[in-house]
Design a protein around this motif. Structure first.
Motif, short mmCIF file in Angstrom:
data_model
loop_
_atom_site.label_atom_id
_atom_site.label_comp_id
_atom_site.label_asym_id
_atom_site.label_seq_id
_atom_site.Cartn_x
_atom_site.Cartn_y
_atom_site.Cartn_z
N GLU A 647 13.95 49.10 71.19
CA GLU A 647 15.23 49.21 70.49
C GLU A 647 15.22 48.37 69.22
O GLU A 647 14.91 47.18 69.24
CB GLU A 647 16.36 48.72 71.41
CG GLU A 647 17.73 48.76 70.75
CD GLU A 647 18.80 48.08 71.58
OE1 GLU A 647 19.96 48.04 71.13
OE2 GLU A 647 18.46 47.59 72.69
N VAL A 648 15.57 49.01 68.09
CA VAL A 648 15.76 48.27 66.84
C VAL A 648 17.13 47.60 66.90
O VAL A 648 18.16 48.28 66.93
CB VAL A 648 15.67 49.20 65.62
CG1 VAL A 648 15.99 48.42 64.35
CG2 VAL A 648 14.28 49.82 65.52
N VAL A 649 17.14 46.28 66.95
CA VAL A 649 18.40 45.55 67.08
C VAL A 649 18.89 45.02 65.74
O VAL A 649 20.05 44.61 65.61
CB VAL A 649 18.26 44.38 68.07
CG1 VAL A 649 17.91 44.90 69.46
CG2 VAL A 649 17.23 43.35 67.60
N PHE A 650 18.00 45.04 64.73
CA PHE A 650 18.41 44.53 63.41
C PHE A 650 17.48 45.13 62.36
O PHE A 650 16.26 45.18 62.54
CB PHE A 650 18.31 43.00 63.38
CG PHE A 650 18.77 42.37 62.08
CD1 PHE A 650 20.12 42.13 61.86
CD2 PHE A 650 17.86 42.02 61.09
CE1 PHE A 650 20.55 41.56 60.68
CE2 PHE A 650 18.28 41.44 59.91
CZ PHE A 650 19.64 41.20 59.70
N HIS A 651 18.09 45.59 61.25
CA HIS A 651 17.30 46.10 60.12
C HIS A 651 18.12 45.86 58.86
O HIS A 651 19.25 46.34 58.74
CB HIS A 651 17.01 47.59 60.30
CG HIS A 651 16.15 48.14 59.19
ND1 HIS A 651 15.98 49.49 58.98
CD2 HIS A 651 15.41 47.52 58.22
CE1 HIS A 651 15.16 49.68 57.95
NE2 HIS A 651 14.82 48.49 57.47
#
Length: 663
Positions: A647-651
């Motif tokens: 899961e991408v939690v921050f970008h």
């Protein structure tokens, strides 16, 4: 290296959370001797994660100090590692105030005698010195290693008033990756992800702030101990290495602090503790040296530590150029005052008619690493190619060896070809076979010639005299060799090129080199064999992939483009005894076209993975940082992507244009 398994005291270790006045809890690891008597506390205070990144190094010294009767304490700075709170800028007021609070908390513990010392290398050496300048009453002594008293002109940001492309960018990119790492749920508990997301929302790349302050203003004066040496009340042991960029701070501290409260030590070392045995050596029994310091200043022991010379320095013998030296030949010398009565400034006059200096923009690719860490490609190779792109002046060594100790100085009569420009001076030891070994160097942004706090354009076509110092060194030039002083108008990627510069003209008849020549003395200085406590037991699995070169230079002949690719090799993959698998990979790239100063471009890519197979925790951080320029602005781009499992939690990406006011 001697590994100690037995000590005067048995020891215990515990992880605690130190409360700050605002309720924030800082994560700390405390090693203590088993005794009913209160003991002094030693504090190392860093953002570099005590539970993993510095753990191998921490285990070499903190248990050793505890075994010798001290509570040795390692604390993560607010917003880093497993400490609560949000991260800030390096050495900001919040970090230093927290450090003062930690000193008072330690002094108030029932197991503490009320006396505290601070020590550290690099960041920990910086904030030790800066907190000493805030003078908390319990702080009685400091050991500051590879640190600075001047955040503007002796740090990773600027050199001689010029932007340090090589490390301002690389270090800002490194810290962007570091600050984006998550707390470890093994230590931080169930709130780890919440803490991580709060931190990430607060992140702002350091490079934005650093490039916004291109002259020595109040931002850089903050934390610069040289602004008021009298503020430091603790006794200071200042330690550096001739292959560390911060070594000049040792010379300034022994000159400006009271002689009954300071001692200096400069060895042949890189940016490392002097007991670790990393090139270049020889290593020394540094922990034993510091124990004498602590015993005297924190326990009142009469051990003659203050009877040692004010400054103990290593003077290297001449050596052929190489990118790594397991050990350098040389000897230790003693000086009881600084400036030393043994050192005399000797002027070497240039000769010849006016010389046009307009170096190719890729001059400097053989500069070596700004921060040598003891890796195989850290130090500068043979300088003959660099010398050929410069104006060089030579002075034969005929009558006997010439021993130098301190900072050389150049006085130059220049006629600028543009309102902006730079001068880089390199001092080399040239052997009879022509091999050129870099001894030391210095730089001046010509707009800073009247002071680092202002940017004054050059008067095009008019002669002006400029003067600047080179970095300090201890070196012996033997008979039959030549002292070579080489001057260039470019030094990429150390120095970011100025826009539109066309070089400058030098008048040798009005210019010269001043060397700090030291009279030969017979000094009987000896150090114990290095020893440390038992290592942590971290495993470093071998990679199945072919390792990339540490430093690779690529030339596109048709385009006149030069690219330097650097693998900083901070640690690679390691597996900790508690099961953590920590992997990091970084590559830095520096590009420039040999005839276009506006083509300069830097890029840094980081990947970090923290994985605990037994729990399934798998966190990843990827960052990208770039700087380019035009005549008016620096163009800065940064990106951070963080994942919890898949899961991408921050970008987030940041794009900035920062005006070139002096850089």
């Amino acid at each position: 290296m001697k590994i100690r398994h037995e000590f005067p005291y048995q020891t215990t270790r515990e992880d605690v959370r130190i409360p700050l006045p605002d309720g924030t809890l800082l994560y700390a690891r405390i090693w203590r001797p088993v005794t009913d008597e209160p003991v002094p506390a030693l504090l190392e205070y860093l953002p570099y994660r005590l539970s993993d990144w510095t753990a191998p190094r921490d285990w070499q010294r903190h248990p050793w100090y505890a075994g010798h009767g001290y509570a040795s304490v390692r604390v993560d700075v607010r917003g880093h590692g497993n400490s609560e709170g949000l991260p800030g800028d390096e050495y900001d007021a919040r970090e230093l105030a927290d450090g003062v609070d930690v000193v008072h908390w330690l002094a108030a513990q029932p197991w503490c005698s009320g006396k505290v010392g601070m020590f550290g290398i690099s960041w920990g050496g910086f904030n030790s010195l800066q907190i000493a300048a805030l003078a908390p009453e319990p702080l009685k002594a400091v050991v500051t290693v590879c640190s600075t008293d001047d955040r503007y002109d002796n740090d990773v940001h600027y050199m001689g008033g010029s932007v340090l492309a090589v490390d301002m960018h690389a270090w800002a990119a490194t810290m962007l990756a570091f600050v984006s790492r998550p707390p470890d749920p093994h230590f931080a508990g169930e709130r780890w992800r919440e803490m991580w997301l709060e931190r990430l929302e607060a992140v702002d790349p350091f490079i934005h702030t650093w490039l916004a302050h291109q002259t020595r203003d109040d931002y850089w004066r903050h934390g610069s101990v040289c602004e008021d040496y009298s503020a430091v009340k603790a006794s200071v042991l200042a330690v550096g290495g001739w292959h560390d960029p911060y070594r000049d701070t040792v010379l300034r501290l022994v000159q400006h602090l009271p002689k009954d409260r300071v001692r200096g030590l400069i060895g042949p070392w890189s940016h490392q503790y002097p007991d670790r045995g990393l090139p270049p050596g020889p290593a020394i029994g540094f922990l034993q040296e510091t124990l004498r310091w602590w015993d005297h200043h924190l326990k009142g022991a009469e051990n003659n530590v203050m009877a040692e010379p004010l400054l103990r320095s290593w003077i290297s013998e001449s050596h052929p150029p190489a990118t790594v030296y397991p050990e350098l030949p040389g000897r230790w010398v003693a000086d009881d005052a600084w400036p030393s009565p043994h050192v005399t400034p000797v002027t070497y006059a240039f000769q010849g008619g006016p010389v046009e200096v307009d170096s190719p923009q890729h001059t400097g690719l053989d500069a070596g690493r700004f921060f040598p860490f003891g890796n195989d490609a850290d130090l500068p190779p043979d300088q003959r190619e660099e010398d050929a792109k410069s104006a060089s002046f030579e002075f034969p060594v005929t009558d006997g060896p010439i021993e130098v100790l301190g900072r050389a100085r150049v006085r130059l009569a220049l006629r600028a070809g543009a309102p902006t420009g730079q001068v880089v001076a390199r001092l080399c030891d040239v052997a009879p076979d022509g091999a050129s070994t870099l001894v030391t160097r210095g730089a001046l942004n010509l707009s800073a010639r009247h002071g680092r706090d202002k940017a004054v354009p050059c008067r095009v076509g008019e002669w002006e005299e400029v003067e600047f110092e080179l970095n300090g060194i201890g070196h012996t030039f033997p008979p039959g060799h030549r002292i070579r002083l080489s001057l260039s108008s470019a030094y990429w990627p150390w120095i970011w090129p100025q826009p539109g510069t066309g070089g400058w003209t030098l008048d040798p008849a009005a210019s010269g080199l001043v060397l700090p020549v030291r009279a030969h003395t017979r000094d009987a200085l000896f150090f114990a064999e290095p020893e440390q406590s038992e290592p942590l037991g971290v495993a470093y699995p071998a990679s199945l992939e072919e390792p990339r070169p540490e430093r690779l230079v690529v030339r596109d002949v048709a385009k006149g483009l030069w690219r330097l690719e650097v693998d900083p090799r901070y640690g690679g993959t390691r597996v900790y005894p508690d099961g953590l698998e920590f992997t990091e990979d970084a590559v830095e790239t520096y590009e420039i076209q040999e005839a276009d100063p506006l083509s300069a471009r830097t890029r840094s890519d980081w990947t970090i993975r923290l994985h605990r197979p037994e729990t399934g925790w798998d966190a990843r951080v990827e960052t990208r940082s770039e700087i380019s320029c035009d005549a008016a602005d620096f163009v800065v781009s940064n990106e951070v992507v963080c994942r919890d499992g898949d899961e991408v939690v921050f970008h987030r990406t940041w794009e900035r244009r920062i005006p070139r006011t002096a850089g």
